[in-house]
Design an enzyme around this catalytic site. Structure first.
Site, PDB file in Angstrom:
ATOM      1  CE  LYS A 246       6.064  -0.832  10.138  1.00  0.00           C
ATOM      2  NZ  LYS A 246       5.145  -0.099   9.270  1.00  0.00           N
TER       3      LYS A 246
ATOM      4  CG  HIS B   1      -4.920 -35.290  17.852  1.00  0.00           C
ATOM      5  ND1 HIS B   1      -5.176 -36.511  18.432  1.00  0.00           N
ATOM      6  CD2 HIS B   1      -5.880 -35.115  16.925  1.00  0.00           C
ATOM      7  CE1 HIS B   1      -6.227 -37.062  17.846  1.00  0.00           C
ATOM      8  NE2 HIS B   1      -6.679 -36.228  16.923  1.00  0.00           N
TER       9      HIS B   1
ATOM     10  CE  LYS C 148      -3.352   2.305   2.953  1.00  0.00           C
ATOM     11  NZ  LYS C 148      -4.273   2.212   4.082  1.00  0.00           N
TER      12      LYS C 148
ATOM     13  CD  GLU D 218      -1.864  -4.239  11.625  1.00  0.00           C
ATOM     14  OE1 GLU D 218      -2.475  -4.191  10.539  1.00  0.00           O
ATOM     15  OE2 GLU D 218      -0.637  -4.426  11.677  1.00  0.00           O
TER      16      GLU D 218
ATOM     17  N   GLY E 110      -4.867  -1.754   5.144  1.00  0.00           N
ATOM     18  CA  GLY E 110      -4.056  -2.889   4.694  1.00  0.00           C
ATOM     19  C   GLY E 110      -4.696  -4.228   5.005  1.00  0.00           C
TER      20      GLY E 110
ATOM     21  CD  GLU F 288       9.252  -5.909   7.239  1.00  0.00           C
ATOM     22  OE1 GLU F 288       8.999  -4.789   6.724  1.00  0.00           O
ATOM     23  OE2 GLU F 288       9.144  -6.136   8.462  1.00  0.00           O
TER      24      GLU F 288
HETATM   25  O1  LIG Z   1       1.072  -2.737   2.266  1.00  0.00           O
HETATM   26  P1  LIG Z   1       2.162  -2.092   3.047  1.00  0.00           P
HETATM   27  O2  LIG Z   1       2.117  -0.597   3.017  1.00  0.00           O
HETATM   28  O3  LIG Z   1       3.508  -2.614   2.605  1.00  0.00           O
HETATM   29  O4  LIG Z   1       1.972  -2.511   4.565  1.00  0.00           O
HETATM   30  C1  LIG Z   1       2.102  -3.815   5.006  1.00  0.00           C
HETATM   31  C2  LIG Z   1       1.695  -3.965   6.459  1.00  0.00           C
HETATM   32  O5  LIG Z   1       2.661  -3.350   7.274  1.00  0.00           O
HETATM   33  C3  LIG Z   1       2.317  -2.422   8.274  1.00  0.00           C
HETATM   34  O6  LIG Z   1       3.356  -2.372   9.202  1.00  0.00           O
HETATM   35  C4  LIG Z   1       1.004  -2.642   8.965  1.00  0.00           C
HETATM   36  O7  LIG Z   1       1.168  -3.176  10.255  1.00  0.00           O
HETATM   37  C5  LIG Z   1       0.042  -3.531   8.212  1.00  0.00           C
HETATM   38  O8  LIG Z   1      -1.244  -3.094   8.481  1.00  0.00           O
HETATM   39  C6  LIG Z   1       0.300  -3.510   6.736  1.00  0.00           C
HETATM   40  O9  LIG Z   1      -0.645  -4.345   6.106  1.00  0.00           O
END
Ligand SMILES: O=P(O)(O)OC[C@H]1O[C@H](O)[C@H](O)[C@@H](O)[C@@H]1O
Length: 554
Positions: A519, A391, A212, A360, A274, A218
């Site tokens: 982060k 189990h 988004k 979240e 997201g 990552e």
């Molecule tokens: O889609 P992006 O902007 O890469 O975000 C990916 C994800 O990372 C963030 O840290 C949020 O915790 C999520 O809500 C989100 O879906």
């Protein structure tokens, strides 16, 4: 004291819970032959039996009073109407617009969003067709056999869950189409990308960079690694990027800066959260895997659930019922978690998906008026598919000291008719909630041991261990098949449950500031790891851990 905990509706529920803690569900069923009929509801092909809960008519009425006092109907209208209910980010919350099938405009800041929504869906449809008919060619002229979705959180979990859940539909492509194999890379651990690259032939691979924000560390790191691999495979020819990369994002500039042709970008908007984004361009990997028509059926199921949630009375409204029962245990019985237990192997990522959606969204300590709450908010959600969980951790649900309400979920039919597997699976699906509710008394345990020929001494020792207190609450949720329509309805049902609980708790379910601090600190630590003599100014624990790492790193 907050407005919520001081309210008459809240206090009435506290008093009611004192009474309900003495109830015995087994007796309640014995007394009322119509209990199951009374406490069940069905909509959009989803049947909910919530009779195995510590509730009576008055409980449900009082929970509905609480909901009313939270101005639920007013806020629900704002939610569907595109008002900025995500107040901390000043954004509308309109994942429902993405799957809207009606003709009314849906406006944000006075502008109808539906034309843009439809245009992106059209773009996705055309692109999906090109790939699935083999017309989209890679740099060396080969069709696409592998799709690698690079994303994390909401840009990963939804598509992973849905492509797994609807695999039988991937196995049956429409005439003239085929279904590419889809892999998902989310973790920044290089292992995830490295292992995936081993499985694909780059000439036949399409990378989807799903983010988004297009800034997530990552995803950007994984995307750069994939880009380097593609360039290496095609002798550094930059033209190959346009053939092997597409982007799903709200951030056009960052997509262009990465080197992806913005003609190959599928847009969405900041009013899509997201964790609610599988209905948006983020669903492209789903469409590529199961076909656009099936992806639209998923939307259709969700749209129908949206209509149900908007119009059904509270006592027949599936998301509302689930939300109220969840609040009942979370706030008045001290239950800190609930388990989601799908009895269908294809739904094996369902709980992981809803962990993000629920935790979240509702893992908040500050209310909409920026005050610290004095009540519990979002529960911990966990679980695994049945019967595996039976189990492993069910022991604690049956005989542990904690109350863990459970949602049992199962289809009446399996996509794989293998002998009597489904009958056996479903016999467990029915038996577990029954056992959790009925339990086994000391007298019953004693009687069983006596029948087994045990001595009185052994019986006295063993019987208490064999007692099941019972009275454990469960919901049972059924559908005919795990089909695109039903899955869409199921997802939307829980999305609206989460919304409804957020309304009651007076929190903003649509921001996620809680993910930021870690982060920020990781960003600060990263250069310290590269520099041998970096001065460490953390707490003594963090300093020692970094030093240990540096000493042992080869
Ligand atoms: O889609 P992006 O902007 O890469 O975000 C990916 C994800 O990372 C963030 O840290 C949020 O915790 C999520 O809500 C989100 O879906």
């Amino acid at each position: 004291m907050s407005r919520l905990t001081e309210s008459n509706e809240w206090k009435a529920l506290e008093a009611k819970a004192q009474e309900a803690k003495k109830w015995n569900m087994r007796e309640m069923f014995a007394k009322d032959a119509k209990r199951a009929e009374k406490f069940s509801a069905e909509a959009c092909g989803i049947f909910l039996d919530y009779s195995k809960n510590l509730i009576d008519d008055e409980t449900m009425a009082k929970l509905q009073d609480l909901l009313k006092s939270a101005k639920f109907e007013e806020i629900r209208a704002k939610y569907f109407g595109g008002e900025k209910i995500n107040t901390t980010e000043k954004r509308a919350v309109l994942h429902t617009a993405l799957r809207y099938k009606g003709n009314e405009p849906i406006c944000v800041d006075g502008k109808d969003v539906m034309p843009e929504v439809r245009a992106v869906l059209k773009h996705m449809e055309e692109f999906t067709k090109l790939v699935r008919t083999g017309k989209w060619k890679g740099h060396t002229g080969k069709s696409i056999k592998y799709v690698v979705n690079i994303g994390i959180g909401g840009s990963d979990l939804g598509p992973v869950m849905v492509t797994e859940a609807l695999k039988p539909y991937a196995d049956k492509p429409a005439e003239g189409e085929y279904s590419p194999t889809v892999y998902f890379v989310s973790n920044i651990d290089g292992t995830h990308m490295a292992e995936t690259l081993k499985k694909v032939n780059l000439e036949e691979t399409l990378f989807i960079v799903a983010s988004k924000t297009f800034t997530t560390l990552e995803t950007m790191t994984n995307a750069q690694t994939a880009k380097a691999a593609v360039l290496k495979a095609f002798n550094g020819d930059e033209k190959s990027i346009a053939k092997h990369f597409v982007a799903l994002s709200t951030n056009t500039e960052a997509v262009a800066a990465f080197g992806i042709d913005t003609a190959n970008m599928f847009e969405f908007w900041n009013w899509v959260g997201g964790r609610y984004s599988l209905w948006s361009a983020i669903g492209l990997s789903i469409a590529l895997r199961i076909g656009f028509e099936n992806y639209m059926k998923l939307h259709q199921g969700a749209y129908e659930m949206d209509q149900h949630f908007k119009t059904a009375p509270a006592d027949k409204n599936l998301p509302v019922i689930l939300a109220l029962i969840g609040v009942w245990y979370n706030n008045f019985f001290g239950a800190s978690s609930y388990a989601m237990l799908p009895y269908d192997q294809y739904l094996h990522r369902l709980t992981a998906y809803f962990q993000q959606a629920d935790m979240e969204s509702n893992g908040k300590t500050v209310d909409r008026d920026s005050k610290r709450v004095d009540y519990q908010t979002g529960p911990i959600l966990w679980g695994e598919p049945g019967t595996n969980g039976q189990h492993a951790f069910y022991q604690l649900i049956h005989q542990g000291t904690k109350m863990i309400p459970c949602d049992f979920i199962a289809p009446a039919n399996s996509h794989n008719k293998v002998g009597d597997h489904h009958q056996k699976l479903l016999s467990n699906f029915f038996a577990q909630p029954e056992a959790l509710m009925n339990g086994k008394t000391l007298a019953e345990a004693t009687e069983e041991l006596r029948k087994d020929g045990k001595s009185e001494e052994e019986i006295a020792f063993l019987a208490p261990h064999k007692v099941f207190e019972g009275n454990k609450p469960t919901n049972s949720i059924m559908m005919d098949y795990v089909s695109p329509e039903r899955l869409g309805a199921l997802i939307a049902m829980y999305e609206h449950k989460i919304f409804t609980q957020g309304v009651i708790w007076n929190i903003n379910s649509y921001d996620q500031w809680g993910v930021e601090l870690g982060k920020q600190l990781a960003k600060k630590i990263l250069p310290e790891l590269a520099k041998a003599d970096a001065e460490l100014k953390h707490d003594s624990s963090t300093n020692a851990l970094i030093k240990w790492f540096k000493k042992h790193q080869k």
